[in-house]
Design an enzyme around this catalytic site. Structure first.
Site, PDB file in Angstrom:
ATOM      1  N   PRO A  21      31.308   6.778   3.532  1.00 22.35           N
ATOM      2  CA  PRO A  21      31.907   6.547   4.841  1.00 22.35           C
ATOM      3  C   PRO A  21      31.307   5.289   5.449  1.00 22.35           C
ATOM      4  O   PRO A  21      30.081   5.140   5.468  1.00 22.35           O
ATOM      5  CB  PRO A  21      31.482   7.793   5.638  1.00 22.35           C
ATOM      6  CG  PRO A  21      30.204   8.232   5.001  1.00 22.35           C
ATOM      7  CD  PRO A  21      30.306   7.855   3.543  1.00 22.35           C
ATOM      8  N   MET A  22      32.151   4.367   5.908  1.00 17.68           N
ATOM      9  CA  MET A  22      31.627   3.178   6.584  1.00 17.68           C
ATOM     10  C   MET A  22      32.562   2.824   7.733  1.00 17.68           C
ATOM     11  O   MET A  22      33.689   2.349   7.506  1.00 17.68           O
ATOM     12  CB  MET A  22      31.484   1.997   5.603  1.00 17.68           C
ATOM     13  CG  MET A  22      30.340   2.178   4.619  1.00 17.68           C
ATOM     14  SD  MET A  22      30.029   0.717   3.621  1.00 17.68           S
ATOM     15  CE  MET A  22      31.470   0.703   2.572  1.00 17.68           C
ATOM     16  N   CYS A 105      23.384   8.200  11.092  1.00 16.20           N
ATOM     17  CA  CYS A 105      23.783   6.980  11.817  1.00 16.20           C
ATOM     18  C   CYS A 105      22.622   6.468  12.673  1.00 16.20           C
ATOM     19  O   CYS A 105      22.079   7.189  13.510  1.00 16.20           O
ATOM     20  CB  CYS A 105      24.995   7.255  12.694  1.00 16.20           C
ATOM     21  SG  CYS A 105      25.535   5.779  13.560  1.00 16.20           S
ATOM     22  N   GLY A 210      22.624   4.418  -1.579  1.00 16.87           N
ATOM     23  CA  GLY A 210      21.764   3.349  -1.088  1.00 16.87           C
ATOM     24  C   GLY A 210      21.382   2.375  -2.171  1.00 16.87           C
ATOM     25  O   GLY A 210      20.739   2.749  -3.149  1.00 16.87           O
ATOM     26  N   GLY A 233      28.453   2.344  -1.057  1.00 13.84           N
ATOM     27  CA  GLY A 233      28.842   1.841   0.250  1.00 13.84           C
ATOM     28  C   GLY A 233      29.331   0.404   0.182  1.00 13.84           C
ATOM     29  O   GLY A 233      30.427   0.114  -0.308  1.00 13.84           O
TER      30      GLY A 233
HETATM   31  C1  LIG Z   1      29.362  -1.103   8.429  1.00 14.65           C
HETATM   32  C2  LIG Z   1      28.803   0.230   8.021  1.00 14.65           C
HETATM   33  C3  LIG Z   1      29.323   1.378   8.592  1.00 14.65           C
HETATM   34  C4  LIG Z   1      28.820   2.644   8.224  1.00 14.65           C
HETATM   35  N1  LIG Z   1      29.388   3.769   8.768  1.00 14.65           N
HETATM   36  C5  LIG Z   1      28.947   4.988   8.374  1.00 14.65           C
HETATM   37  C6  LIG Z   1      29.577   6.189   8.830  1.00 14.65           C
HETATM   38  O1  LIG Z   1      30.584   6.168   9.562  1.00 14.65           O
HETATM   39  N2  LIG Z   1      29.055   7.379   8.421  1.00 14.65           N
HETATM   40  C7  LIG Z   1      27.969   7.443   7.577  1.00 14.65           C
HETATM   41  O2  LIG Z   1      27.535   8.540   7.231  1.00 14.65           O
HETATM   42  N3  LIG Z   1      27.384   6.327   7.114  1.00 14.65           N
HETATM   43  C8  LIG Z   1      27.857   5.116   7.464  1.00 14.65           C
HETATM   44  N4  LIG Z   1      27.290   3.995   6.931  1.00 14.65           N
HETATM   45  C9  LIG Z   1      26.244   4.119   5.900  1.00 14.65           C
HETATM   46  C10 LIG Z   1      26.873   4.127   4.499  1.00 14.65           C
HETATM   47  O3  LIG Z   1      27.673   5.271   4.311  1.00 14.65           O
HETATM   48  C11 LIG Z   1      25.798   4.091   3.409  1.00 14.65           C
HETATM   49  O4  LIG Z   1      24.969   5.203   3.600  1.00 14.65           O
HETATM   50  C12 LIG Z   1      24.970   2.822   3.468  1.00 14.65           C
HETATM   51  O5  LIG Z   1      25.802   1.680   3.553  1.00 14.65           O
HETATM   52  C13 LIG Z   1      24.054   2.702   2.240  1.00 14.65           C
HETATM   53  O6  LIG Z   1      24.806   2.583   1.062  1.00 14.65           O
HETATM   54  P1  LIG Z   1      24.934   1.139   0.330  1.00 14.65           P
HETATM   55  O7  LIG Z   1      23.560   0.600   0.176  1.00 14.65           O
HETATM   56  O8  LIG Z   1      25.631   1.495  -0.962  1.00 14.65           O
HETATM   57  O9  LIG Z   1      25.767   0.286   1.238  1.00 14.65           O
HETATM   58  C14 LIG Z   1      27.768   2.728   7.284  1.00 14.65           C
HETATM   59  C15 LIG Z   1      27.251   1.559   6.718  1.00 14.65           C
HETATM   60  C16 LIG Z   1      27.766   0.319   7.079  1.00 14.65           C
HETATM   61  C17 LIG Z   1      27.185  -0.918   6.418  1.00 14.65           C
END
Ligand SMILES: Cc1cc2nc3c(=O)[nH]c(=O)nc-3n(C[C@H](O)[C@H](O)[C@H](O)COP(=O)(O)O)c2cc1C
Length: 334
Positions: A21-22, A105, A210, A233
């Site tokens: 989720p992002m 968050c 992550g 993500g």
């Molecule tokens: C722009 C952005 C928005 C995000 N929004 C959410 C969200 O709505 N809910 C959530 O649980 N995590 C959210 N995250 C965290 C991501 O789900 C994820 O845990 C985080 O990006 C780490 O994964 P990655 O290193 O693969 O990017 C968000 C991250 C980013 C960068």
């Protein structure tokens, strides 16, 4: 395959690789365009905050959109149990495949309301929220969290609180609330959480998240930590074909990459802040060098679609995985 087991319903996630989720990135447009590329076992919606009333079915339907051929979980964020049972029931009735709860968050506005990562200081509240959600639906309920606020000292307690309260799985984003996205994720915390969830009173699977930057990182994370599934993500916006490659498929050609970007930009209406966001993240098929990225980010958002279209002005016919409805174009051969 990862199986989420709820009181009456299960969700099969195959392959066990999920789109994270992002907020502001993985909206229904993005999910719609990524799912058909292959290799995406499931996705989770952007977070939906429960505030002064239960989240309505209408809001959930708008967030989920029409079915896209993979399970999509609906993520809820709440500081407490108020309106949670009704929100969960509405989400289930409106078509969510499962319910995910946000305990990660870091945004100050969320933290100050004691939601998201603020709950990492209160494992007993996490347990109450999970138990309330589980009691309100036959669907699986999952919990997504970071490893702590400023230290991972309570990691084992946190993941076990969610599992023992009835969560079907825990997703751990292997950073702290205070860790910036530019800092590396600490995969050792995934191994620690996996061990905790294996030995707690109610063992459940762990979804690791992550720092996945390329397709090979998916297998690397699983091998290094023992997680049952991997959630991707930001790398999904950098290269939407990462799921296909992680599943053993071919890396994208420039033609595929351009075709995807054009379809996405068309869905966005051409420009706007999300077009700039695409340029900021884009690493797909090695087609965007750093000087060009900087120039595109300095220029108007409206110039971004024409730049991608110009990459498609050569000779090779686009060979998209699922043919785009509007874009059938050509790119220079590599
Ligand atoms: C722009 C952005 C928005 C995000 N929004 C959410 C969200 O709505 N809910 C959530 O649980 N995590 C959210 N995250 C965290 C991501 O789900 C994820 O845990 C985080 O990006 C780490 O994964 P990655 O290193 O693969 O990017 C968000 C991250 C980013 C960068």
């Amino acid at each position: 395959m990862l199986r989420l087991v709820g009181p009456t319903h299960g969700v099969a996630i195959s392959p066990p690789v999920l789109l994270a989720p992002m907020q502001g990135i993985t909206d229904r447009i993005f999910r719609d365009l990524v799912a058909p590329l292959g290799g995406v076992g499931a996705a989770v919606s952007e977070f939906v905050r429960i505030t002064v009333a239960p989240t309505s079915r209408k809001v959930v339907r708008r967030e989920l959109g029409p079915p896209i051929g993979i399970p999509v979980g609906l993520q809820l964020m709440t500081p407490d149990e108020n309106h949670l049972a009704a929100s969960v029931a509405n989400a289930a009735a409106a078509g969510a495949a499962w319910i995910d709860l946000n305990f990660g968050c870091p945004a100050p506005v969320v933290f100050s309301k004691c939601a998201g990562s603020a709950l990492l200081a209160h494992p007993e509240r996490i347990a109450r929220i999970v138990a309330t959600a589980v009691g309100a639906t036959g669907l699986p309920v999952t919990a997504k969290m970071r490893a702590g606020i400023s230290s991972p000292a309570h990691l084992r307690e946190l993941v076990c609180a969610a599992a023992e309260a009835g969560a079907a799985a825990v997703t751990l984003h292997a950073r702290l609330r205070i860790t910036s996205y530019d800092e590396p994720a600490t995969w050792a915390w995934l191994a620690e959480a996996k061990s905790a969830l294996t030995h707690c009173a109610r063992p459940v699977p762990l979804i690791g998240n992550g720092g996945v930057e390329c397709a090979a990182d998916v297998a690397r994370m699983r091998a290094a930590t023992g997680v049952d599934a991997v959630m991707i993500g930001r790398a999904a916006l950098a290269d939407p074909f990462i799921f296909r490659a992680a599943a053993g498929g071919a890396p994208p050609t420039i033609a595929e990459a351009v075709g995807w970007a054009l379809r996405y930009l068309d869905e966005l209406g051409g420009g706007g802040p999300k077009a700039k966001q695409l340029v900021r993240y884009w690493r797909c098929a090695g087609m965007l060098d750093e000087a060009t990225r900087s120039a595109l980010l300095r220029g108007p958002a409206d110039a971004i679609r024409p730049w991608f279209a110009a990459q498609a002005s050569g000779r090779e016919t686009v060979n998209t995985v699922s043919p785009p409805p509007t874009v059938q174009t050509t790119v220079p051969s590599r």
